[in-house]
Design a protein around this motif. Structure first.
Motif, mmCIF file in Angstrom:
data_model
loop_
_atom_site.group_PDB
_atom_site.id
_atom_site.type_symbol
_atom_site.label_atom_id
_atom_site.label_comp_id
_atom_site.label_asym_id
_atom_site.label_seq_id
_atom_site.Cartn_x
_atom_site.Cartn_y
_atom_site.Cartn_z
ATOM 1 N N THR A 265 -3.049 20.325 8.588
ATOM 2 C CA THR A 265 -2.265 20.793 9.730
ATOM 3 C C THR A 265 -0.826 21.104 9.327
ATOM 4 O O THR A 265 -0.267 20.487 8.418
ATOM 5 N N HIS B 107 2.855 21.376 11.258
ATOM 6 C CA HIS B 107 3.647 21.151 12.464
ATOM 7 C C HIS B 107 5.003 21.816 12.226
ATOM 8 O O HIS B 107 5.758 21.392 11.346
ATOM 9 N N LEU C 278 -4.612 27.117 16.561
ATOM 10 C CA LEU C 278 -3.215 26.753 16.812
ATOM 11 C C LEU C 278 -3.011 26.338 18.262
ATOM 12 O O LEU C 278 -3.793 26.659 19.149
ATOM 13 N N SER D 184 0.658 25.908 20.822
ATOM 14 C CA SER D 184 2.112 25.975 20.945
ATOM 15 C C SER D 184 2.466 25.455 22.329
ATOM 16 O O SER D 184 2.642 26.226 23.284
ATOM 17 N N ILE E 89 7.494 25.412 19.331
ATOM 18 C CA ILE E 89 6.845 24.590 18.319
ATOM 19 C C ILE E 89 5.450 25.143 18.043
ATOM 20 O O ILE E 89 4.877 25.862 18.858
ATOM 21 N N HIS F 237 1.575 23.989 16.275
ATOM 22 C CA HIS F 237 0.609 23.092 15.632
ATOM 23 C C HIS F 237 -0.517 23.973 15.128
ATOM 24 O O HIS F 237 -1.237 24.591 15.913
ATOM 25 N N TRP G 7 -3.850 24.485 12.366
ATOM 26 C CA TRP G 7 -4.793 23.741 11.530
ATOM 27 C C TRP G 7 -5.808 24.667 10.878
ATOM 28 O O TRP G 7 -6.060 25.767 11.314
ATOM 29 N N ALA H 202 8.920 22.936 8.611
ATOM 30 C CA ALA H 202 7.517 22.579 8.812
ATOM 31 C C ALA H 202 7.192 21.259 8.118
ATOM 32 O O ALA H 202 7.748 20.935 7.061
ATOM 33 N N HIS H 203 6.288 20.523 8.734
ATOM 34 C CA HIS H 203 5.742 19.301 8.160
ATOM 35 C C HIS H 203 4.244 19.513 8.003
ATOM 36 O O HIS H 203 3.575 19.929 8.942
ATOM 37 N N ASP I 186 0.449 17.992 7.013
ATOM 38 C CA ASP I 186 -0.425 16.830 6.820
ATOM 39 C C ASP I 186 -1.717 17.295 6.164
ATOM 40 O O ASP I 186 -2.480 18.068 6.752
#
Length: 229
Positions: free
Chosen positions: A25, A27, A77, A79, A94, A96, A98, A140-141, A143
């Motif tokens: 993912t 973020h 995604l 948002s 924002i 998200h 994946w 961005a982060h 995972d």
């Protein structure tokens, strides 16, 4: 973790299967909302960017099944700033995002060293659907499947559902029939919640279903309480 649990139920729970399809993912904080390359408004909590060929879709999952990367990323995604602007500063958004990947990379490299490379690939593919990507990404982060496994024991081998969504582990059989009603046999007022319960993780997933079960046991009207009356 539960003393006195029925040994047969415990054995069945420990024998459940996880999927080979792990998740990665992104973020991200965006300088502006996504600008989709479509004349129609995109107004959904979750959006899947799928190929226009069913064969392409199936062949990509076949690659994943055998531990390889998918040639065509199957991005999804959300948002949520689109529906709740209070989550972000005025005018910002924002994301998200994946995709599905093997837990163990077929090239032998580690996810800690390569997750940013794969995130760049995801954003490059997303640019086919959103005109202002990647330019609007402020930070961005990422995972990886390994990060998810570190975060919670529910995400075994990066399985974001905590259990494979096979037909024999879905609905009231998720994770097993004895535990598929959000309770543990023999334990009063003890409830289960998590990504391994149907229909999945999150407040709007198994969280809501478990709350409904609790309200029923307490003799309370779930819908009435939900409306704040």
């Amino acid at each position: 973790m539960i003393d006195g649990m029925d040994s047969k139920v415990r054995a069945s729970a420990e024998a459940t299967h996880i999927t080979a399809a792990a998740c990665i993912t992104v973020h991200a904080a965006l300088s502006e909302p996504l600008k989709f390359r479509t004349r129609d408004a995109v107004d959904a909590v979750m959006v899947e960017m799928l190929p226009d060929s069913y064969e392409t879709l199936r062949r990509n999952f076949d690659e994943l099944r055998y531990g390889r990367f998918m040639p065509y990323p199957l991005l999804g995604l959300g948002s949520l700033s689109q529906f709740d602007p209070s989550r972000v500063p005025p005018g910002k958004a924002i994301l998200h995002l994946w995709d599905y990947v093997p837990y163990r990379r077929p090239d032998g490299r580690g996810w800690d060293e390569t997750k940013h490379e794969y995130a760049d690939r995801m954003l490059a593919h997303l640019s086919r659907f959103a005109a202002n990507i990647p330019g609007c990404v402020l930070q961005a982060h990422i995972d990886s499947p390994v990060d998810m496994e570190r975060t919670s024991p529910s995400f075994r081998r990066g399985d974001l559902h905590g259990i494979a969504t096979a037909t024999y582990q879905s609905g009231a059989h998720r994770p097993i029939p004895e535990l598929g009603q959000y309770t543990v046999p023999g334990l009063d007022r003890f409830y289960l919640v998590g990504p391994f319960q149907h229909p999945g993780g999150g407040v709007f997933g198994a969280g809501r279903a478990t709350a409904m079960k609790m309200f029923e046991a307490l003799g309370m009207d779930f819908e009435k309480q939900g409306r704040g009356k």
